[in-house]
Design a protein around this motif. Structure first.
Motif, PDB file in Angstrom:
ATOM      1  N   THR A  15      37.583  36.128  39.442  1.00 25.25           N
ATOM      2  CA  THR A  15      36.462  36.340  40.145  1.00 25.25           C
ATOM      3  C   THR A  15      36.317  37.376  40.986  1.00 25.25           C
ATOM      4  O   THR A  15      36.385  36.255  41.888  1.00 25.25           O
ATOM      5  CB  THR A  15      35.658  35.769  39.358  1.00 25.25           C
ATOM      6  OG1 THR A  15      35.438  34.535  40.624  1.00 25.25           O
ATOM      7  CG2 THR A  15      36.051  34.594  38.342  1.00 25.25           C
ATOM      8  N   ILE A  16      35.316  38.274  40.980  1.00 21.22           N
ATOM      9  CA  ILE A  16      35.037  39.098  42.546  1.00 21.22           C
ATOM     10  C   ILE A  16      33.249  38.934  42.380  1.00 21.22           C
ATOM     11  O   ILE A  16      32.935  39.934  41.319  1.00 21.22           O
ATOM     12  CB  ILE A  16      35.627  39.953  42.505  1.00 21.22           C
ATOM     13  CG1 ILE A  16      35.037  40.488  44.026  1.00 21.22           C
ATOM     14  CG2 ILE A  16      35.600  40.915  41.060  1.00 21.22           C
ATOM     15  CD1 ILE A  16      36.292  41.819  44.423  1.00 21.22           C
ATOM     16  N   ASP A  17      32.984  38.732  43.531  1.00 27.83           N
ATOM     17  CA  ASP A  17      31.338  38.622  43.353  1.00 27.83           C
ATOM     18  C   ASP A  17      31.059  39.103  45.156  1.00 27.83           C
ATOM     19  O   ASP A  17      30.840  39.026  45.871  1.00 27.83           O
ATOM     20  CB  ASP A  17      30.347  37.281  43.256  1.00 27.83           C
ATOM     21  CG  ASP A  17      28.859  37.280  43.548  1.00 27.83           C
ATOM     22  OD1 ASP A  17      28.364  38.640  43.867  1.00 27.83           O
ATOM     23  OD2 ASP A  17      28.897  36.642  43.834  1.00 27.83           O
ATOM     24  N   ILE A  18      31.055  40.526  44.413  1.00 29.74           N
ATOM     25  CA  ILE A  18      30.854  41.863  46.392  1.00 29.74           C
ATOM     26  C   ILE A  18      29.695  43.151  45.945  1.00 29.74           C
ATOM     27  O   ILE A  18      29.714  43.242  44.315  1.00 29.74           O
ATOM     28  CB  ILE A  18      31.853  41.970  46.976  1.00 29.74           C
ATOM     29  CG1 ILE A  18      32.210  42.542  47.746  1.00 29.74           C
ATOM     30  CG2 ILE A  18      33.045  42.949  45.672  1.00 29.74           C
ATOM     31  CD1 ILE A  18      31.842  41.804  48.902  1.00 29.74           C
ATOM     32  N   ALA A  19      29.575  43.257  46.683  1.00 30.29           N
ATOM     33  CA  ALA A  19      28.542  44.141  46.506  1.00 30.29           C
ATOM     34  C   ALA A  19      27.064  44.388  46.994  1.00 30.29           C
ATOM     35  O   ALA A  19      26.557  45.204  47.379  1.00 30.29           O
ATOM     36  CB  ALA A  19      28.563  45.233  46.092  1.00 30.29           C
ATOM     37  N   GLY A  20      26.578  43.115  46.618  1.00 28.67           N
ATOM     38  CA  GLY A  20      25.224  42.799  46.874  1.00 28.67           C
ATOM     39  C   GLY A  20      24.477  43.121  48.050  1.00 28.67           C
ATOM     40  O   GLY A  20      24.335  44.058  48.912  1.00 28.67           O
ATOM     41  N   ASN A  21      25.380  42.016  49.257  1.00 25.48           N
ATOM     42  CA  ASN A  21      25.221  42.623  49.951  1.00 25.48           C
ATOM     43  C   ASN A  21      24.967  43.682  51.254  1.00 25.48           C
ATOM     44  O   ASN A  21      24.551  44.099  52.334  1.00 25.48           O
ATOM     45  CB  ASN A  21      25.890  40.912  50.856  1.00 25.48           C
ATOM     46  CG  ASN A  21      25.796  39.886  50.686  1.00 25.48           C
ATOM     47  OD1 ASN A  21      24.759  39.511  50.640  1.00 25.48           O
ATOM     48  ND2 ASN A  21      26.801  39.754  50.678  1.00 25.48           N
ATOM     49  N   SER A  37      49.424  39.444  38.397  1.00 27.43           N
ATOM     50  CA  SER A  37      50.369  39.741  37.328  1.00 27.43           C
ATOM     51  C   SER A  37      48.974  40.462  36.314  1.00 27.43           C
ATOM     52  O   SER A  37      48.374  40.266  36.144  1.00 27.43           O
ATOM     53  CB  SER A  37      50.437  38.182  37.148  1.00 27.43           C
ATOM     54  OG  SER A  37      51.424  38.012  35.744  1.00 27.43           O
ATOM     55  N   PRO A  38      49.811  41.341  35.293  1.00 29.83           N
ATOM     56  CA  PRO A  38      49.243  42.468  34.056  1.00 29.83           C
ATOM     57  C   PRO A  38      48.357  41.652  33.738  1.00 29.83           C
ATOM     58  O   PRO A  38      47.529  42.118  33.524  1.00 29.83           O
ATOM     59  CB  PRO A  38      50.892  43.041  34.214  1.00 29.83           C
ATOM     60  CG  PRO A  38      51.440  43.302  34.861  1.00 29.83           C
ATOM     61  CD  PRO A  38      51.262  42.062  35.823  1.00 29.83           C
ATOM     62  N   SER A  39      48.266  40.374  33.133  1.00 25.16           N
ATOM     63  CA  SER A  39      48.432  39.113  32.580  1.00 25.16           C
ATOM     64  C   SER A  39      46.772  38.416  32.523  1.00 25.16           C
ATOM     65  O   SER A  39      46.060  37.676  32.448  1.00 25.16           O
ATOM     66  CB  SER A  39      48.906  38.480  31.734  1.00 25.16           C
ATOM     67  OG  SER A  39      50.004  37.460  32.928  1.00 25.16           O
ATOM     68  N   VAL A  40      47.155  38.777  34.217  1.00 27.47           N
ATOM     69  CA  VAL A  40      45.710  38.366  35.406  1.00 27.47           C
ATOM     70  C   VAL A  40      43.846  39.021  35.102  1.00 27.47           C
ATOM     71  O   VAL A  40      43.842  39.871  34.826  1.00 27.47           O
ATOM     72  CB  VAL A  40      45.360  37.780  36.409  1.00 27.47           C
ATOM     73  CG1 VAL A  40      44.300  37.492  37.429  1.00 27.47           C
ATOM     74  CG2 VAL A  40      46.933  37.242  36.725  1.00 27.47           C
ATOM     75  N   GLN A  41      43.338  38.503  34.377  1.00 17.39           N
ATOM     76  CA  GLN A  41      42.229  38.590  33.916  1.00 17.39           C
ATOM     77  C   GLN A  41      41.013  38.429  35.016  1.00 17.39           C
ATOM     78  O   GLN A  41      41.197  37.675  35.990  1.00 17.39           O
ATOM     79  CB  GLN A  41      41.333  37.446  32.614  1.00 17.39           C
ATOM     80  CG  GLN A  41      39.927  38.127  32.242  1.00 17.39           C
ATOM     81  CD  GLN A  41      39.527  37.359  31.478  1.00 17.39           C
ATOM     82  OE1 GLN A  41      40.035  36.124  31.128  1.00 17.39           O
ATOM     83  NE2 GLN A  41      38.584  37.326  30.446  1.00 17.39           N
ATOM     84  N   ILE A  42      40.396  39.537  35.081  1.00 17.38           N
ATOM     85  CA  ILE A  42      39.575  39.867  36.467  1.00 17.38           C
ATOM     86  C   ILE A  42      38.005  40.633  36.105  1.00 17.38           C
ATOM     87  O   ILE A  42      38.550  41.386  35.128  1.00 17.38           O
ATOM     88  CB  ILE A  42      39.846  41.464  37.483  1.00 17.38           C
ATOM     89  CG1 ILE A  42      41.684  41.339  38.366  1.00 17.38           C
ATOM     90  CG2 ILE A  42      39.356  41.448  39.247  1.00 17.38           C
ATOM     91  CD1 ILE A  42      42.649  41.721  38.906  1.00 17.38           C
TER      92      ILE A  42
END
Length: 178
Positions: free
Chosen positions: A69-75, A102-107
Motif C-alpha cells: 500500500t502507498i499513501d503519498i502526495a497529500g503532504n 513480483s508481478p503477482s504483488v498487488q499495489i
C-alpha cells in the motif's frame, strides 16, 4: 497500542485471521512527501530512503509479498512542492516499486478526502465555496489516479468513502462531506 491505528494496521487486522502467515511490514514515515520518499530526508533508513528500503524489501522477499500500500502526495500539497513535485517523483516511485515487486504483488495507492472542508464550511457557510474546494480535491484525485493507472496500481477510493462530493445538507445543518 495507541500508535497502531493507521489504515495499514486496520487492513492487517481485517485479514490476518484468514492468512495465518501474514505479517505487516511498515516502512512509512509521517510527513513524507514524494521527494523525501524518493531521496530520503525525514526518517532514517539503512538504504537511505523509504523508496530504497521498500525496493530492497520487495527484492529480498519476492513472492512472499501479498500487498503493497502507498499513501503519498497529500503532504506535497500541504507543505511540499505540490503537483509539480508529485508529477516529477510519483512515476519514478511507482516504477521502482513495480520493478522490485513480483508481478503477482498487488499495489494499492489511495486518493484523498479533503481534511480542510470543515474549516472552509465554518469560515464561509457557503456551498459555493465548499463546492470549489471539492472540485479542486476531485481534480487532484483524478491526477493521482491517472498516474496510478499508468503503473497498474489500484486505487483505494477514500474520496467516495468520505463522501467528498456529497454536499447534501443534513439534519444538523452540515453538508454530508463536512
Amino acid at each position: 497500542p495507541g500508535y497502531n491505528q493507521g489504515y495499514a494496521d486496520q487492513l492487517f487486522k481485517l485479514t490476518r485471521d484468514r492468512y495465518e502467515q501474514l505479517r505487516e511490514v511498515k516502512l512509512g514515515c509521517a510527513g513524507e512527501t514524494t521527494t523525501t520518499l524518493r531521496f530520503g530526508g525525514l526518517c532514517t533508513y539503512e538504504q537511505g530512503s523509504q523508496r530504497a528500503a521498500a525496493e530492497a524489501f520487495l527484492e529480498e522477499h519476492g513472492d512472499e509479498v501479498a500487498l503493497v500500500t502507498i499513501d503519498i502526495a497529500g503532504n506535497d500539497v500541504i507543505s511540499g512542492g505540490g503537483i509539480t513535485e508529485i508529477a516529477a517523483n510519483l512515476p519514478t516511485i511507482l516504477g521502482a516499486l513495480r520493478d522490485a515487486a513480483s508481478p503477482s504483488v498487488q499495489i494499492v495507492g489511495m486518493n484523498y478526502y479533503h481534511p480542510f472542508l470543515p474549516l472552509v464550511w465554518f469560515q464561509t457557510h457557503d456551498l459555493g465555496a465548499l463546492q470549489a474546494e471539492v472540485s479542486s480535491a476531485v481534480a487532484f484525485n483524478d491526477f493521482l489516479e491517472g498516474i496510478f493507472q499508468a503503473f497498474g496500481v489500484e486505487v483505494a477510493d477514500v474520496e467516495s468513502a468520505f463522501s467528498l462530493t456529497d454536499l447534501t445538507m443534513q439534519a444538523d445543518g452540515l453538508p454530508l462531506n463536512v
